[in-house]
Design a protein around this motif. Structure first.
Motif, short mmCIF file in Angstrom:
data_model
loop_
_atom_site.label_atom_id
_atom_site.label_comp_id
_atom_site.label_asym_id
_atom_site.label_seq_id
_atom_site.Cartn_x
_atom_site.Cartn_y
_atom_site.Cartn_z
N PHE A 121 91.01 -121.25 8.35
CA PHE A 121 92.35 -121.76 8.67
C PHE A 121 93.13 -120.78 9.53
O PHE A 121 93.83 -121.17 10.46
CB PHE A 121 93.12 -122.10 7.39
N LEU A 122 92.99 -119.49 9.21
CA LEU A 122 93.69 -118.49 10.02
C LEU A 122 93.20 -118.54 11.46
O LEU A 122 93.98 -118.49 12.41
CB LEU A 122 93.50 -117.08 9.43
N TYR B 221 94.59 -121.57 13.11
CA TYR B 221 96.02 -121.36 13.34
C TYR B 221 96.26 -120.48 14.57
O TYR B 221 96.99 -120.84 15.48
CB TYR B 221 96.61 -120.75 12.06
N TYR C 155 87.55 -119.79 -1.36
CA TYR C 155 88.87 -119.41 -0.86
C TYR C 155 88.81 -118.43 0.30
O TYR C 155 89.36 -118.68 1.38
CB TYR C 155 89.71 -118.81 -2.00
N GLU C 156 88.08 -117.32 0.18
CA GLU C 156 88.02 -116.30 1.23
C GLU C 156 87.54 -116.90 2.55
O GLU C 156 87.99 -116.53 3.62
CB GLU C 156 87.07 -115.16 0.82
N TYR D 195 87.48 -120.38 3.56
CA TYR D 195 88.33 -121.33 4.29
C TYR D 195 89.64 -120.69 4.71
O TYR D 195 90.26 -121.10 5.67
CB TYR D 195 88.51 -122.67 3.55
N LYS D 196 90.04 -119.61 4.01
CA LYS D 196 91.23 -118.90 4.45
C LYS D 196 91.01 -118.32 5.86
O LYS D 196 91.85 -118.46 6.76
CB LYS D 196 91.54 -117.75 3.48
N SER D 197 89.84 -117.74 6.08
CA SER D 197 89.59 -117.16 7.41
C SER D 197 89.41 -118.26 8.46
O SER D 197 89.77 -118.08 9.62
CB SER D 197 88.37 -116.24 7.37
#
Ligand SMILES: Nc1ncnc2c1ncn2[C@@H]1O[C@H](COP(=O)(O)OP(=O)(O)OP(=O)(O)O)[C@@H](O)[C@H]1O
Ligand SMILES: [Mg+2]
Lengths: 365, 271
Positions: free
Chosen positions: B58-59, B62, B51-52, B54-56
């Motif tokens: 995707f951010l 984005y 999670y940590e 792919y969150k970074s």
């Protein structure tokens, strides 16, 4: 032919402080083939672009079919241009290039397809619809550019040196085809070229321009046979331009010898410019009474359809002579010119004055 | 003979490539597929599924997309204007425009930090003018602002380049055939400048995607992009294996992106 389709009234244009077009007046009749002819930089393209709407004149107005269109943008004018460098859309194939104008007018697909077929046939490129324009030769690209313009059924087609980039053979072929096309379409052509031969063979009216002025306007025959001034005479074909003095009506003195001519109305002993075409200089026996001037042949070059020869007369002037009969260099000869082949012109006081005079005459017509 | 001499000149570049590009890539390749004991594993690369991580990612994607879009929206009209100017004038303007690029990117970004800080220059001026203060430091907006500022020239240059290659007579021809300005723009000018747009997008999107300097400085440690994450693994966590694995993933991602953009570029040329 009849009414004026385009009128340019007192057009002036200054670029960077330089007067490129100066008080130009020109009327173009419906259905005519008018050629603007002149040396590089004389303002031909500028004149054409003023008619097309890409350049707004500083002064004067442009009348199209009786309506003042001076302020109309190019996309609203009922004329189309064939550009010197073809200016095809490189990202579109032949079909899309030709369809461009029709798509904008929202014509139906079947109408567009018919028009494209017809236009491609007219320019001898049937079946080229799918071709990439960059894969075509220069001559083919130019035909596509013509097809792209004519499908819009303009009343006037403007052509800016459309054949300048083609080789001689292709150029002659295209000259012939353009003329044929003009007759088939029955529209007005305004054609720009700096090639005098092209102008004389193709058009019914030639406008000779220099330094933003119209020097002479007339049929090709008039321009060639009766040049109004020394500029036109030298620009159109080869010519011998000599200083002369009018002795009386129908008699001009050249290098101290009297020549019969067909011009009258000049002052007594008025200095004039005399133009004699090389093919009009007759070489005669030195002892014949026709030998008005005497001299010696100094050179000859075979040019295919004729010999180009030079003769130095006793006064030191070197005459350019075109003839199918060779006269060997070194031979002493006499020179004679038929009266109707002698063209007498007023001497200009200065270049500008010369041009203004011509314009004034034009306006009187 | 001449060739041999020329070859001599290439040696420094070849050496540079070897020591600073090829060898580091091999080192990353090695660490990326091994664990701390040196055994082969793909876990480092697949750790992107955490999670940590792919969150970074995707951010970063984005923010990079937003940055690219903004750059394009600023650069395209600017390049259109520059194209119309006298080449001497447009040359000078571009020079002025590129001038900040001669300054280190770190310094430029730090300058923005000073400008944007809560008690920074901009807010001082706003307060003086009795206007509400701007609180965007340490937010996504500040990071995007920094990205746009740093990468805008990379969009302007290729777009301007491809626009200035379009022959004026082609544009004249379109309006001669009846096209209004917006038709000329959408049917002629934009299609003909796609190669420039594509390389502009590539040249802005990739550095924006991978940056960690901008997000660290203007995000104040709150905004963790994939580049920042990799940097942390290397510099702070000293987990070279994980950092390398994520780097490999990012490199592959960029390759795919470049391949796609090249496909669009080619398609344009073929059409
Ligand atoms: N957009 C422009 N800006 C500045 N000067 C111009 C511009 N267009 C034309 N000129 C100048 O105006 C003069 C006439 O140019 P024009 O293009 O009309 O000549 P031309 O007769 O078509 O010549 P050519 O046979 O070489 O095409 C030239 O001196 C040219 O430098
Ligand atoms: Mg021209």
């Amino acid at each position: 032919m009849g009414k004026n389709l385009i009128e340019l009234n007192h057009i002036s244009k200054i670029f960077d402080g330089e007067q490129v077009i100066d008080d130009l007046n020109l009327s173009i009749k419906e259905n005519s083939f008018v050629t603007l002819l002149g040396p590089s930089g004389c303002g031909k393209t500028t004149t054409l672009r003023i008619i097309a709407g890409f350049i707004r004149p500083d002064k004067g107005n442009v009348i199209f079919d009786g309506v003042d269109i001076t302020d109309l943008p190019p996309n609203e004018r009922q004329l189309n241009t064939v550009f010197q460098k073809y200016a095809l859309f490189p990202h579109m194939n032949v079909r899309d290039n030709i369809a461009f104008g029709l798509n904008i007018k929202k014509k139906s697909k079947s109408y567009i397809d018919d028009k494209i077929k017809y236009a491609l046939k007219l320019v001898n490129l049937d079946g080229y619809e799918k071709r990439n324009v960059e894969s075509l030769s220069g001559g083919q690209q130019q035909r596509i550019a013509i097809a792209r313009a004519i499908v819009n059924e303009p009343k006037v087609l403007l052509l800016d040196e459309p054949l300048a980039a083609l080789d001689l053979k292709l150029r002659q072929e295209m000259q012939y085809e353009l003329k044929k096309l003009k007759n088939e379409l029955g529209i007005t052509f305004i054609y720009v070229t700096h090639d005098q031969e092209e102008a004389l063979t193709m058009s019914d009216t030639v406008v000779v321009m220099n330094q933003g002025y119209i020097q002479q306007l007339g049929t090709p025959e008039q321009i060639y046979n009766e040049p109004e001034n020394a500029f036109v005479a030298t620009f159109i074909g080869d010519s011998n331009i000599v200083h002369g003095v009018m002795l009386e009506d129908y008699l001009v003195e050249i290098f101290g010898s009297p020549f019969k001519c067909i011009d009258s109305g000049f002052g007594k002993r008025q200095p004039v410019d005399v133009v004699i075409r090389p093919e009009d200089v007759d070489i005669v026996d030195i002892n014949s009474d026709k030998a008005i001037l005497k001299g010696k042949m100094i050179g000859a070059i075979f040019k295919g359809e004729m010999y180009e020869m030079e003769c130095r007369t006793n006064d030191g002037f070197e005459w350019l002579i075109h003839s199918t009969d060779l006269v060997e260099p070194g031979k002493e000869v006499g020179i004679f010119v038929e009266p109707e082949n002698i063209q007498i012109m007023n001497k200009p006081a200065s270049e500008d004055e010369e041009a203004v005079e011509v314009l004034a005459e034009l306006n009187e017509e | 003979m001449k060739n041999k001499k020329l070859k001599l000149f290439t040696i420094p570049y070849a050496a540079w490539m070897l020591f600073f590009v090829i060898i580091p890539i091999f080192i990353i390749g090695y660490y990326g597929v091994t664990d701390s004991n040196g055994n082969f594993t793909l876990a480092n690369i697949f750790s992107i599924t955490q999670y940590e991580h792919y969150k970074s990612l995707f951010l970063a994607i984005y923010l990079a997309i937003i940055c690219t879009v903004i750059c394009l929206l600023i650069a395209y009209p600017l390049a259109l204007i520059l194209r119309k100017l006298d080449p001497k004038l447009s040359g000078t303007l571009i020079f002025i425009f590129l001038l900040p690029m001669w300054m280190n990117m770190l310094l430029r970004t730090l300058a923005w930090q000073i400008l944007l800080e809560r008690k920074g220059v901009i807010n001082a001026l706003l307060t003086m003018a009795h206007l509400p203060t701007l609180n965007i430091i340490n937010t996504n907006a500040a990071v995007v602002l920094g990205m746009v500022y740093d990468f805008l020239p990379f969009m302007v240059m290729p777009v301007f380049n491809s626009l200035s290659k379009i022959d004026d007579s082609v544009i004249d021809a379109a309006s001669d055939l009846g096209a209004k300005y917006h038709t000329v723009l959408f049917r002629i000018i934009i299609p003909l400048s796609i190669p420039g747009i594509v390389s502009g997008i590539t040249m802005v999107f990739i550095p924006a995607l991978t940056t960690f300097v901008i997000s660290n400085i203007l995000g104040g440690g709150r905004i963790l992009l994939i580049g920042g994450l990799i940097e942390q693994e290397f510099m702070h966590a000293s987990n070279w294996n994980l950092g390398s694995g994520l780097s490999i993933f990012l490199i592959l991602f960029v390759f795919v992106f470049i391949a796609i953009s090249m496909f669009f570029d080619d398609e344009e040329e073929l059409a």
